[in-house]
Design a protein around this motif. Structure first.
Motif, PDB file in Angstrom:
ATOM      1  N   TYR A  93       0.839  -1.195   0.000  1.00 51.68           N
ATOM      2  CA  TYR A  93       0.000   0.000   0.000  1.00 51.68           C
ATOM      3  C   TYR A  93       0.882   1.255   0.000  1.00 51.68           C
ATOM      4  O   TYR A  93       1.994   1.250   0.499  1.00 51.68           O
ATOM      5  CB  TYR A  93      -0.871   0.042   1.266  1.00 51.68           C
ATOM      6  CG  TYR A  93      -1.566  -1.249   1.588  1.00 51.68           C
ATOM      7  CD1 TYR A  93      -0.941  -2.232   2.354  1.00 51.68           C
ATOM      8  CD2 TYR A  93      -2.856  -1.512   1.125  1.00 51.68           C
ATOM      9  CE1 TYR A  93      -1.563  -3.423   2.649  1.00 51.68           C
ATOM     10  CE2 TYR A  93      -3.498  -2.715   1.431  1.00 51.68           C
ATOM     11  CZ  TYR A  93      -2.841  -3.659   2.189  1.00 51.68           C
ATOM     12  OH  TYR A  93      -3.467  -4.843   2.477  1.00 51.68           O
TER      13      TYR A  93
ATOM     14  N   TYR B 102       0.270   5.278   1.256  1.00 50.48           N
ATOM     15  CA  TYR B 102      -0.549   6.287   1.912  1.00 50.48           C
ATOM     16  C   TYR B 102       0.227   7.590   1.912  1.00 50.48           C
ATOM     17  O   TYR B 102       1.457   7.596   1.818  1.00 50.48           O
ATOM     18  CB  TYR B 102      -0.845   5.899   3.364  1.00 50.48           C
ATOM     19  CG  TYR B 102      -1.880   4.823   3.550  1.00 50.48           C
ATOM     20  CD1 TYR B 102      -1.558   3.484   3.402  1.00 50.48           C
ATOM     21  CD2 TYR B 102      -3.192   5.149   3.882  1.00 50.48           C
ATOM     22  CE1 TYR B 102      -2.509   2.494   3.581  1.00 50.48           C
ATOM     23  CE2 TYR B 102      -4.158   4.168   4.070  1.00 50.48           C
ATOM     24  CZ  TYR B 102      -3.804   2.848   3.913  1.00 50.48           C
ATOM     25  OH  TYR B 102      -4.759   1.877   4.095  1.00 50.48           O
TER      26      TYR B 102
ATOM     27  N   PHE C 181      -5.376   7.145   2.072  1.00 51.40           N
ATOM     28  CA  PHE C 181      -5.090   5.995   1.220  1.00 51.40           C
ATOM     29  C   PHE C 181      -4.863   6.431  -0.224  1.00 51.40           C
ATOM     30  O   PHE C 181      -5.614   7.247  -0.762  1.00 51.40           O
ATOM     31  CB  PHE C 181      -6.270   5.020   1.294  1.00 51.40           C
ATOM     32  CG  PHE C 181      -6.232   3.916   0.286  1.00 51.40           C
ATOM     33  CD1 PHE C 181      -7.096   3.919  -0.801  1.00 51.40           C
ATOM     34  CD2 PHE C 181      -5.340   2.866   0.413  1.00 51.40           C
ATOM     35  CE1 PHE C 181      -7.080   2.901  -1.735  1.00 51.40           C
ATOM     36  CE2 PHE C 181      -5.310   1.829  -0.522  1.00 51.40           C
ATOM     37  CZ  PHE C 181      -6.184   1.852  -1.595  1.00 51.40           C
TER      38      PHE C 181
ATOM     39  N   SER D  79      -3.603   0.299  -3.306  1.00 53.64           N
ATOM     40  CA  SER D  79      -3.209  -1.018  -2.805  1.00 53.64           C
ATOM     41  C   SER D  79      -2.796  -1.888  -3.984  1.00 53.64           C
ATOM     42  O   SER D  79      -3.276  -1.697  -5.112  1.00 53.64           O
ATOM     43  CB  SER D  79      -4.334  -1.669  -2.015  1.00 53.64           C
ATOM     44  OG  SER D  79      -5.500  -1.802  -2.819  1.00 53.64           O
TER      45      SER D  79
ATOM     46  N   PHE E  74       3.861   7.217   3.037  1.00 52.99           N
ATOM     47  CA  PHE E  74       4.117   5.978   3.755  1.00 52.99           C
ATOM     48  C   PHE E  74       3.820   4.782   2.865  1.00 52.99           C
ATOM     49  O   PHE E  74       2.764   4.712   2.228  1.00 52.99           O
ATOM     50  CB  PHE E  74       3.231   5.875   4.998  1.00 52.99           C
ATOM     51  CG  PHE E  74       3.576   6.840   6.096  1.00 52.99           C
ATOM     52  CD1 PHE E  74       2.732   7.900   6.369  1.00 52.99           C
ATOM     53  CD2 PHE E  74       4.717   6.683   6.856  1.00 52.99           C
ATOM     54  CE1 PHE E  74       3.030   8.799   7.393  1.00 52.99           C
ATOM     55  CE2 PHE E  74       5.028   7.567   7.876  1.00 52.99           C
ATOM     56  CZ  PHE E  74       4.177   8.633   8.140  1.00 52.99           C
TER      57      PHE E  74
ATOM     58  N   GLU F   1      -5.013  -9.678   3.824  1.00 51.17           N
ATOM     59  CA  GLU F   1      -5.658  -8.436   3.383  1.00 51.17           C
ATOM     60  C   GLU F   1      -6.019  -7.570   4.589  1.00 51.17           C
ATOM     61  O   GLU F   1      -7.167  -7.211   4.784  1.00 51.17           O
ATOM     62  CB  GLU F   1      -6.895  -8.765   2.561  1.00 51.17           C
ATOM     63  CG  GLU F   1      -7.248  -7.692   1.554  1.00 51.17           C
ATOM     64  CD  GLU F   1      -8.385  -8.117   0.642  1.00 51.17           C
ATOM     65  OE1 GLU F   1      -8.826  -9.279   0.725  1.00 51.17           O
ATOM     66  OE2 GLU F   1      -8.836  -7.280  -0.147  1.00 51.17           O
ATOM     67  N   GLY F   2      -5.021  -7.272   5.397  1.00 53.88           N
ATOM     68  CA  GLY F   2      -5.202  -6.349   6.505  1.00 53.88           C
ATOM     69  C   GLY F   2      -5.625  -6.981   7.806  1.00 53.88           C
ATOM     70  O   GLY F   2      -5.764  -6.295   8.813  1.00 53.88           O
ATOM     71  N   SER F   3      -5.822  -8.292   7.823  1.00 55.85           N
ATOM     72  CA  SER F   3      -6.346  -8.935   9.021  1.00 55.85           C
ATOM     73  C   SER F   3      -5.462  -8.755  10.240  1.00 55.85           C
ATOM     74  O   SER F   3      -5.940  -8.721  11.363  1.00 55.85           O
ATOM     75  CB  SER F   3      -6.545 -10.430   8.769  1.00 55.85           C
ATOM     76  OG  SER F   3      -7.463 -10.620   7.730  1.00 55.85           O
ATOM     77  N   TYR F   4      -4.169  -8.687  10.030  1.00 55.32           N
ATOM     78  CA  TYR F   4      -3.246  -8.534  11.140  1.00 55.32           C
ATOM     79  C   TYR F   4      -2.650  -7.140  11.176  1.00 55.32           C
ATOM     80  O   TYR F   4      -1.628  -6.905  11.783  1.00 55.32           O
ATOM     81  CB  TYR F   4      -2.149  -9.599  11.057  1.00 55.32           C
ATOM     82  CG  TYR F   4      -2.725 -10.998  11.063  1.00 55.32           C
ATOM     83  CD1 TYR F   4      -2.763 -11.744   9.903  1.00 55.32           C
ATOM     84  CD2 TYR F   4      -3.248 -11.540  12.227  1.00 55.32           C
ATOM     85  CE1 TYR F   4      -3.318 -13.019   9.897  1.00 55.32           C
ATOM     86  CE2 TYR F   4      -3.797 -12.815  12.233  1.00 55.32           C
ATOM     87  CZ  TYR F   4      -3.829 -13.548  11.062  1.00 55.32           C
ATOM     88  OH  TYR F   4      -4.372 -14.803  11.054  1.00 55.32           O
ATOM     89  N   GLY F   5      -3.314  -6.220  10.505  1.00 52.28           N
ATOM     90  CA  GLY F   5      -2.818  -4.852  10.511  1.00 52.28           C
ATOM     91  C   GLY F   5      -1.777  -4.638   9.444  1.00 52.28           C
ATOM     92  O   GLY F   5      -1.215  -5.576   8.884  1.00 52.28           O
ATOM     93  N   TYR F   6      -1.560  -3.397   9.159  1.00 51.29           N
ATOM     94  CA  TYR F   6      -0.551  -3.021   8.185  1.00 51.29           C
ATOM     95  C   TYR F   6       0.724  -2.633   8.922  1.00 51.29           C
ATOM     96  O   TYR F   6       0.664  -1.972   9.964  1.00 51.29           O
ATOM     97  CB  TYR F   6      -1.004  -1.813   7.363  1.00 51.29           C
ATOM     98  CG  TYR F   6      -2.241  -2.025   6.524  1.00 51.29           C
ATOM     99  CD1 TYR F   6      -2.820  -0.948   5.860  1.00 51.29           C
ATOM    100  CD2 TYR F   6      -2.833  -3.266   6.362  1.00 51.29           C
ATOM    101  CE1 TYR F   6      -3.946  -1.101   5.076  1.00 51.29           C
ATOM    102  CE2 TYR F   6      -3.967  -3.430   5.585  1.00 51.29           C
ATOM    103  CZ  TYR F   6      -4.525  -2.338   4.949  1.00 51.29           C
ATOM    104  OH  TYR F   6      -5.636  -2.482   4.173  1.00 51.29           O
TER     105      TYR F   6
ATOM    106  N   PHE G 204       3.719  -0.223   8.657  1.00 58.08           N
ATOM    107  CA  PHE G 204       4.110   0.979   7.921  1.00 58.08           C
ATOM    108  C   PHE G 204       5.613   1.165   7.958  1.00 58.08           C
ATOM    109  O   PHE G 204       6.273   0.857   8.955  1.00 58.08           O
ATOM    110  CB  PHE G 204       3.453   2.218   8.543  1.00 58.08           C
ATOM    111  CG  PHE G 204       2.017   2.423   8.133  1.00 58.08           C
ATOM    112  CD1 PHE G 204       1.012   1.656   8.691  1.00 58.08           C
ATOM    113  CD2 PHE G 204       1.677   3.385   7.195  1.00 58.08           C
ATOM    114  CE1 PHE G 204      -0.321   1.838   8.323  1.00 58.08           C
ATOM    115  CE2 PHE G 204       0.357   3.583   6.815  1.00 58.08           C
ATOM    116  CZ  PHE G 204      -0.644   2.807   7.382  1.00 58.08           C
ATOM    117  N   GLY G 205       6.141   1.727   6.868  1.00 54.60           N
ATOM    118  CA  GLY G 205       7.518   2.178   6.858  1.00 54.60           C
ATOM    119  C   GLY G 205       7.618   3.531   7.542  1.00 54.60           C
ATOM    120  O   GLY G 205       6.607   4.117   7.943  1.00 54.60           O
TER     121      GLY G 205
END
Lengths: 114, 110
Positions: free
Chosen positions: A33, A35, A45, A48, A91, A98-103, A105-106
């Motif tokens: 993704y 952002y 956003f 993706s 970011f 598909e996002g279930s465990y969170g994203y 981020f860098g």
């Protein structure tokens, strides 16, 4: 702990120039993704990417923007003909599912268009 | 497009006081995530809520998802200076990507 790596950390560019922001997602993640966050504002956003193609993009992600996964590790955001209002923190994020465990981020690339 | 609202925008508390931020959507969400962003940092995933009425706890943090799946809250008990940052909810609408709320900026006075 695995990290999402973004380079450069800060990019200054002249208005009208093209920039490429680079990201190395976590190696076993499949979803990627982009952002952006204008200073002091919310995280917005952009796009993706899954299975080598865009899965969703926002209204912000117009023809000025493109994404690419040129090899097995990098994920890039290209901004053509930058405008002053493109100045923001960009970011990259990745996720295993598909996002279930969170994203994850860098740390972001701060883009300043002058 | 869909929007996720958050209140309050800012909250200043004395260390040891409790803090709550609320997230609202006009339409039903499939799930919701919460992130924390320290000043100058990047969003860090805290938790995801999926089920109607779900409550999850992480030490001093309690997350709740409303029965109608249109609102959520994050409550911090006995705040510490390390809790300083902006707390974002990110709501997901069915078949779409997550939409971030505007965030609640928490300041904790020692």
């Amino acid at each position: 702990e695995p990290e999402v790596t973004q380079t450069p950390s800060h990019q200054v560019t002249q208005m009208g120039q093209e920039v490429i922001l680079r990201c190395v997602p976590i190696s076993n993640h499949l979803y990627f993704y982009w952002y952006r966050q204008i200073l002091g504002q919310k995280v917005e956003f952009l796009v993706s990417f899954y299975n080598n193609e865009i899965s969703e993009k926002s209204e912000i992600f117009d023809d000025q923007f493109s994404v690419e996964r040129p090899d097995g590790s990098n994920f890039t955001l290209k901004i053509r003909s930058t405008k002053l209002e493109d100045s923001a923190m960009y970011f990259c994020a990745s996720s295993e599912s598909e996002g279930s465990y969170g994203y994850t981020f860098g740390s972001g690339t701060r883009l300043t268009v002058v | 497009g869909q929007q996720v609202m958050q209140i309050p925008q800012y909250q200043h508390v004395q260390e040891g006081e409790d803090f709550t931020t609320y997230c609202n959507s006009s339409t039903t969400l499939s799930n919701i995530q919460w992130y924390k962003q320290r000043p100058g940092g990047h969003p860090v995933f805290l938790i995801q809520l999926v089920k109607s009425g779900e409550v999850k706890k992480q030490k001093r943090l309690t997350f709740q998802f409303g029965e109608a799946k249109k609102n959520s809250s994050l409550h911090i008990t006995a705040t510490q200076t390390t809790d300083v940052g902006t707390y974002f909810c990110a709501g997901r609408y069915y078949g779409q990507n997550f939409v971030f709320g505007p965030g609640t900026r928490l300041s904790v006075l020692p």
